[in-house]
Design an enzyme around this catalytic site. Structure first.
Site, PDB file in Angstrom:
ATOM      1  N   TYR A 440       0.810  -1.226   0.000  1.00 32.12           N
ATOM      2  CA  TYR A 440       0.000   0.000   0.000  1.00 32.12           C
ATOM      3  C   TYR A 440       0.843   1.275   0.000  1.00 32.12           C
ATOM      4  CZ  TYR A 440       0.014  -0.314   5.278  1.00 32.12           C
ATOM      5  OH  TYR A 440       0.334  -0.404   6.608  1.00 32.12           O
ATOM      6  N   GLU A 441       0.152   2.395  -0.233  1.00 29.90           N
ATOM      7  CA  GLU A 441       0.778   3.712  -0.440  1.00 29.90           C
ATOM      8  C   GLU A 441       1.736   3.701  -1.629  1.00 29.90           C
ATOM      9  OE1 GLU A 441      -0.824   5.734   0.999  1.00 29.90           O
ATOM     10  OE2 GLU A 441      -1.627   4.557   2.641  1.00 29.90           O
ATOM     11  N   GLY A 442       1.366   2.960  -2.659  1.00 34.57           N
ATOM     12  CA  GLY A 442       2.193   2.832  -3.845  1.00 34.57           C
ATOM     13  C   GLY A 442       3.056   1.603  -3.750  1.00 34.57           C
TER      14      GLY A 442
END
Length: 596
Positions: A440-442
């Protein structure tokens, strides 16, 4: 049952001796964090993490969150009481502006506290971690009315915050989002759509949840250029700050997922929910990037934190577990077997993890200090240099610390043998929880592409050239010091590998962009190794100077041995990454899709 002890001594060594925290006293907030104040903060954060949060980690994993028919969500047993201590203790406002109820202290201290809390209980820490990210976006891009309405309550922990980006059809490519915003006569908007994977999207820890939502205003341009950011409270807020009616946003379901069970990962349904524009129309990504950059640094700390707690438990087990005899002869002659910590391969594993953890902690602190300079200095040149560092290092920190953090959790689990596979011993939870940080978060492949495609060429390569210059100058200054050669010589070799890789990409990626894509992850990992090697060289120099001045201590001698291990056994990995990068994209792209 697992254990956790906050690395207070290591943090103090870094703050006081390696990075000289007090030399930043010209910046706002630093003078308020005098040595006695920061020691009190660090020690209390350690106590809270060890005694309150850590005992709830297995509870949260076992119980998870429960969604009820009315869309409400109940968090695991003990979470509400622990959150109350976090809020009442002022931990959310440690680095927040005093005008909104914060203490205004350096973000470097907040990142240190975050490591302790995440090691103790990663799922729990996400509730207030996301709140601080949402508050940061409002602080930068919200108008005066929005700041006054939301920030004091969020700083106090009375209200929490979220970020709503992902939809079923779009994750990284946010230009595909479909959530729509319809402007109303009073200037508000009606938000309709579905967001998925929303961490802390619904829970019972606070009286209100402030959602920051990406949506497309009717008639906006297609793609990312038509995305706007809105603040959408779960419960509408009256002008005087009191709570009003329930807004049109509801948790439709919570995900049943691999790890972080104690955090509610929600599908959020927006049905004509009332929201207000943050910043300008069609400029939503500016505000969201504030949150994403905050979150990416926070996720990097998650990688370090899970690696640290997994390491501590592996060490405790290795000291107690009796299996076989040392190759050099029995060590525990009064026992039927030796503890497994005598075996070279177990020590290799433990030192691999420890050497990474200590370098990663230094890297986080170095970057956190740059963040403080970038946001607090009144010197434009200093701010530019610090901002360059942040832009360059954020994808490296997020990608490398979470990749290696997960790998280290698996290594620590391996120390337990079959007992590591059993849930009651807690090691498999660290593995499961650490895995999400790579996604997550890229996802980390995106971090690598961001580094190679955007951060390297930005401003003509100014940031990376500054990094090369700093590391090269340190190596040159200390290269003639015999005691420093075990650290500086491998660092110089690895820096040369990074420079060769950078030059190769500059020469070969423009004509054939797939070369950049094929080598991006190896470049990111190579960069991370060099950055960690630099941190180790700096720590070694300080340790040697302190030993020369005051004599050896167990902490300092252990520090030097661990650093030499990194230089000998981990840092040479840069040669492998360089070879992969220079191989290009030929075989990577040669097969047709149907051949896979």
């Amino acid at each position: 049952m697992t254990i956790y002890k906050a690395p207070v001594e290591d943090v103090s060594f870094l703050l006081n001796n390696v990075f000289h925290f007090d030399k930043y006293n010209n910046l706002p907030g630093f003078a308020d964090a005098a040595p006695d104040v920061r020691d009190a903060i660090i020690n209390e954060a350690a106590r809270l993490s060890e005694q309150v949060l850590a005992p709830l980690n297995a509870v949260g994993d076992r119980e998870g969150c429960v969604r009820h028919d009315d869309g409400s969500v109940t968090t695991p047993k003990g979470f509400k009481e622990a959150y109350k201590q976090i809020a009442e203790g002022g931990w959310l406002g440690l680095s927040s502006p005093p005008e909104f109820g914060g203490q205004g202290l350096p973000v470097t201290l907040t990142q240190t506290v975050a490591e302790f809390q995440i090691s103790a209980n990663m799922a729990f820490s996400m509730y207030h971690g996301l709140t601080m990210g949402a508050a940061a976006a409002l602080l930068v891009h919200g108008n005066a009315e929005q700041k006054a309405l939301y920030l004091p309550k969020m700083t106090a922990g009375e209200w929490t915050g979220t970020m709503n980006l992902t939809e079923p059809q779009c994750g990284t490519d946010l230009g595909l989002l479909r959530t729509k915003a319809v402007k109303q006569a009073d200037g508000s908007y009606k938000i309709t759509g579905t967001k998925i994977f929303i961490s802390a999207g619904e829970h019972d820890l606070s009286e209100n949840i402030i959602h920051l939502v990406l949506a497309r205003i009717e008639g906006a341009p297609a793609g990312i250029k038509g995305v706007s950011l809105f603040v959408v409270p779960k419960i509408l807020v009256n002008a005087d700050g009191s709570l009003g009616a329930r807004n049109g946003v509801m948790c439709g379901s919570i995900e049943h997922k691999m790890g972080i069970h104690g955090n509610a990962t929600c599908t959020m349904n927006y049905d004509d929910a009332t929201g207000w524009l943050i910043g300008e129309e069609n400029k939503g990504m500016q505000g969201m990037f504030v949150m994403m950059n905050e979150a990416r640094l926070g996720v990097a700390v998650q990688g370090l934190a899970q690696s640290e707690v997994a390491y501590q438990n592996a060490v405790a087990y290795a000291r107690e577990r009796l299996q076989g005899r040392a190759l050099s002869g029995p060590k525990a002659t009064d026992k039927p077997a030796d503890p497994i910590i005598v075996h070279p391969d177990v020590r290799r594993v433990l030192l691999t993890i420890r050497a990474f953890n200590e370098a990663a902690r230094a890297l986080v602190m170095w970057t956190a200090l740059k963040s403080d300079v970038a946001h607090r200095s009144d010197d434009a040149k200093e701010r530019q240099i610090a901002d360059d560092h942040l832009g360059l290092m954020t994808p490296v920190l997020k990608g490398v610390l979470t990749d290696v953090g997960f790998s280290n959790a698996v290594l620590a689990q391996q120390v337990y043998g079959g007992h590591g596979y059993i849930a009651a011993n807690g090691m498999e939870q660290f593995v499961r929880d650490a895995r999400i940080a790579m996604i997550y978060e890229g996802a980390n492949g995106i971090q690598a592409l961001d580094l190679v495609g955007r951060k390297l060429p930005r401003d003509g390569g100014r940031a990376v050239m500054a990094f090369f210059a700093e590391v090269g100058a340190f190596a040159k200054e200390h290269g003639g010091d015999e005691a420093m050669k075990p650290f500086v010589t491998p660092l110089s070799t690895s820096l040369s590998h990074l420079q060769q890789a950078t030059t190769w990409l500059m020469l070969n990626a423009m004509a054939a962009p797939d070369n950049a894509g094929a080598g991006a992850t190896d470049y990111m990992q190579l960069f991370g190794l060099v950055a960690c090697g630099y941190m180790w060289a700096k720590m070694a120099k300080v340790a040697q100077d302190k030993i020369a001045a005051d004599g050896a201590t167990p902490y300092l001698t252990t520090k030097l041995v661990t650093g030499r291990f990194f230089a000998e056994r981990t840092l040479p990995g840069t040669a492998l990454h360089l070879a992969r990068i220079q191989a290009g994209s030929g075989t990577v792209m040669e097969l047709p899709a149907e051949a896979f």
